[in-house]
Design a protein around this motif. Structure first.
Motif, PDB file in Angstrom:
ATOM      1  N   GLU A  36      55.473 -20.486 -17.432  1.00  0.00           N
ATOM      2  CA  GLU A  36      55.531 -20.693 -18.807  1.00  0.00           C
ATOM      3  C   GLU A  36      54.402 -20.507 -19.577  1.00  0.00           C
ATOM      4  O   GLU A  36      54.583 -20.265 -20.646  1.00  0.00           O
ATOM      5  CB  GLU A  36      56.149 -22.167 -19.385  1.00  0.00           C
ATOM      6  N   SER A  37      53.364 -20.360 -18.921  1.00  0.00           N
ATOM      7  CA  SER A  37      52.168 -20.064 -19.583  1.00  0.00           C
ATOM      8  C   SER A  37      51.919 -18.802 -20.241  1.00  0.00           C
ATOM      9  O   SER A  37      52.392 -17.690 -20.037  1.00  0.00           O
ATOM     10  CB  SER A  37      50.868 -20.160 -18.547  1.00  0.00           C
ATOM     11  N   GLY A  38      51.286 -18.910 -21.470  1.00  0.00           N
ATOM     12  CA  GLY A  38      51.139 -17.719 -22.366  1.00  0.00           C
ATOM     13  C   GLY A  38      52.675 -17.236 -23.032  1.00  0.00           C
ATOM     14  O   GLY A  38      53.471 -18.013 -23.310  1.00  0.00           O
ATOM     15  N   LEU A  39      52.983 -16.167 -22.809  1.00  0.00           N
ATOM     16  CA  LEU A  39      54.474 -15.497 -23.026  1.00  0.00           C
ATOM     17  C   LEU A  39      55.455 -15.634 -21.774  1.00  0.00           C
ATOM     18  O   LEU A  39      56.578 -15.239 -22.253  1.00  0.00           O
ATOM     19  CB  LEU A  39      54.248 -14.048 -23.452  1.00  0.00           C
ATOM     20  N   GLY A  40      54.793 -16.062 -20.876  1.00  0.00           N
ATOM     21  CA  GLY A  40      55.999 -16.187 -19.654  1.00  0.00           C
ATOM     22  C   GLY A  40      55.777 -15.164 -18.738  1.00  0.00           C
ATOM     23  O   GLY A  40      55.188 -13.815 -19.265  1.00  0.00           O
ATOM     24  N   GLN A  41      55.259 -15.242 -17.394  1.00  0.00           N
ATOM     25  CA  GLN A  41      55.108 -14.215 -16.450  1.00  0.00           C
ATOM     26  C   GLN A  41      55.804 -14.557 -15.111  1.00  0.00           C
ATOM     27  O   GLN A  41      56.103 -15.780 -14.667  1.00  0.00           O
ATOM     28  CB  GLN A  41      53.769 -13.861 -16.264  1.00  0.00           C
ATOM     29  N   VAL A  42      56.278 -13.639 -14.313  1.00  0.00           N
ATOM     30  CA  VAL A  42      56.588 -13.742 -12.948  1.00  0.00           C
ATOM     31  C   VAL A  42      55.409 -13.754 -12.116  1.00  0.00           C
ATOM     32  O   VAL A  42      54.674 -12.881 -12.090  1.00  0.00           O
ATOM     33  CB  VAL A  42      57.651 -12.666 -12.559  1.00  0.00           C
ATOM     34  N   SER A  43      55.183 -14.913 -11.486  1.00  0.00           N
ATOM     35  CA  SER A  43      54.102 -15.140 -10.771  1.00  0.00           C
ATOM     36  C   SER A  43      54.174 -14.701  -9.171  1.00  0.00           C
ATOM     37  O   SER A  43      52.992 -14.467  -8.441  1.00  0.00           O
ATOM     38  CB  SER A  43      53.157 -16.419 -10.924  1.00  0.00           C
ATOM     39  N   ALA A  44      55.420 -14.952  -8.644  1.00  0.00           N
ATOM     40  CA  ALA A  44      55.458 -14.763  -7.229  1.00  0.00           C
ATOM     41  C   ALA A  44      56.937 -14.184  -7.077  1.00  0.00           C
ATOM     42  O   ALA A  44      57.789 -14.635  -7.812  1.00  0.00           O
ATOM     43  CB  ALA A  44      55.397 -15.965  -6.516  1.00  0.00           C
TER      44      ALA A  44
END
Length: 447
Positions: free
Chosen positions: A55-63
């Motif tokens: 959820e950090s920032g605008l949201g991202q796929v981390s894995a």
């Protein structure tokens, strides 16, 4: 035999769950935790693809499962990021997802990137705040048993992920506490209670144990102090010598006065002899008689001054002054204060209340004296008087002089220094905390 053979099979999912929870707790970074969630969850529940959403920032796929690192510019990752953003906005709890339930912009390409069935698993901390989500996808729907197992493992994942959350700034924490709801009401109620707690309005002031009704010893005449016979704080009996003045100048004046007296006496004797036969000499005899009386007075005055050069104690007491070397050899004028004779059993407390810390006190109030020589000891005293006008202290601070008498029979030593706590009335804690800032603000603003 059948029960013994089925026992390891029944325990295997539990062991896998425990191992996954331990691996999540031992992860040293968000990346390591994401790798565990995306790849090792397979040992608990079968799936074909997995993705970890943060959820950090605008949201991202981390894995992503099967990949050691993710490339945000890859088409699959860009589509997956758009899908997770839509799911995060639409679903706050565990939700099965398929192409029909996917966001409109991603449903058309679902078949190109994911199997038919997926499961959206939010990762939450102990307070229910979502830090990310785990997306699992496969061809078959997830069963109730698998959903229950995944609920347990995602709870552990959420707890582990929350440990990597950066410390929230104080302003944001206060803002979160003051959001509308029960927490804000509790915080505001607690602040109100704290602000209304009654507190004693006190001020600390430097203080000293001084003599009560001391005897002031002054210089009897102009001169230079030749010798001081006592030491500071020395007990002195009545009639003991305190100090003496230099007698050289007085001895010279006495010698001159004696010579003038002898001359006037001889002149008078001669005029008295001549007055027997000469009327004019009889008139002159009266003049010489007056001159003789004048010289006699001058001689007597000089002799009395010589008798006063040694100052003695008119009553017993303790000699109170600074240092012998400060007075020995010093020129003094008549009436100048040299030392005090104080009674050790008659002492009082003298405090200097700064003008900037002034509180409302009056005669009869109790103050507490804390001597510097013994921090564990305290003496209570009752205020006798408070000076009407402030005066400058030795430290250059304007202060009101407060005199107080000790209440206990065990009196402190004369000359003891320390701190006095002056107490006024009871006030709310809010007033006690804002009293000094408000005073400074009024001085600047002029209200």
């Amino acid at each position: 035999m059948t029960q013994g053979a089925d026992a390891p099979t029944a325990v295997a999912p539990l062991l896998a769950l425990l191992q996954l929870e331990r691996r999540a707790r031992e992860a040293q970074s968000v990346e390591a935790l994401g790798f565990v969630m995306a790849n090792e969850t397979l040992s608990l529940v079968p799936y074909r693809q997995a993705a970890v959403w943060l959820e950090s920032g605008l949201g991202q796929v981390s894995a992503v499962s099967g990949l050691p690192q993710v490339d945000p510019n890859a088409p699959y990752l860009q589509w997956l990021t758009q899908l997770c953003r839509g799911l995060a906005h639409a679903h706050a709890d565990t939700t099965p997802v398929d192409a029909g339930a996917a966001p409109a912009k991603t449903s058309a390409d679902w078949a190109d990137w994911l199997p038919a069935h997926a499961l959206w698993l939010p990762l939450k901390d102990q307070l229910g705040r979502r830090d990310g989500a785990l997306l699992l996808a496969r061809e078959a729907p997830f069963t109730e048993h698998e959903l229950a197992v995944l609920a347990e493992v995602t709870h552990a994942y959420g707890h582990a992920l929350a440990a990597f959350r950066p410390a929230q700034p104080l302003g944001q924490r206060l803002k979160a506490m003051l959001r509308p709801g029960r927490t804000r009401r509790r915080v505001l109620l607690g602040l109100l209670v704290v602000c209304l707690i009654p507190m004693r309005l006190t001020v600390l002031a430097p203080a000293e144990v001084s003599a009560r009704d001391p005897f002031l010893v002054r210089a009897p005449l102009d001169g230079v102090i030749e010798r001081v016979y006592v030491q500071p704080n020395q007990p002195v009996p009545q009639g003991a010598p305190l100090f003496s003045l230099d007698t050289v100048a007085l001895q010279t004046r006495r010698a001159v006065a004696e010579r003038a007296y002898d001359t006037a006496q001889e002149t008078y004797r001669q005029s008295a002899q001549m007055a027997v036969t000469d009327d004019e000499s009889r008139l002159k005899m009266a003049q010489t008689r007056g001159e003789l009386d004048q010289k006699a007075l001058e001689l007597d005055y000089t002799a009395r001054q010589l008798a006063r050069v040694q100052v003695k104690a008119e009553r017993e007491g303790v000699a109170v002054f600074g240092d012998v070397n400060d007075w020995q050899g010093k020129a003094v004028t008549i009436g100048e204060k040299v030392l005090l004779l104080a009674d050790p059993a008659k002492v009082e407390l003298t405090a200097q209340m700064p003008v900037a810390e002034q509180v409302s006190i009056q005669a009869g109030d109790t103050i507490t004296f804390y001597p510097d020589a013994n921090p564990t000891q305290a003496f209570d005293a009752r205020i006798i008087s408070v000076s009407y006008a402030a005066a400058e202290t030795d430290g250059g601070v304007l202060a009101y002089r407060v005199r107080a008498s000790f209440a206990a029979k065990d009196l402190p030593r004369l000359g003891l220094r320390g701190t006095a706590r002056l107490s006024a009335g009871w006030v709310p804690f809010l007033y006690h905390a804002l009293r000094r800032p408000l005073t400074v603000a009024r001085q600047w603003i002029g209200i």
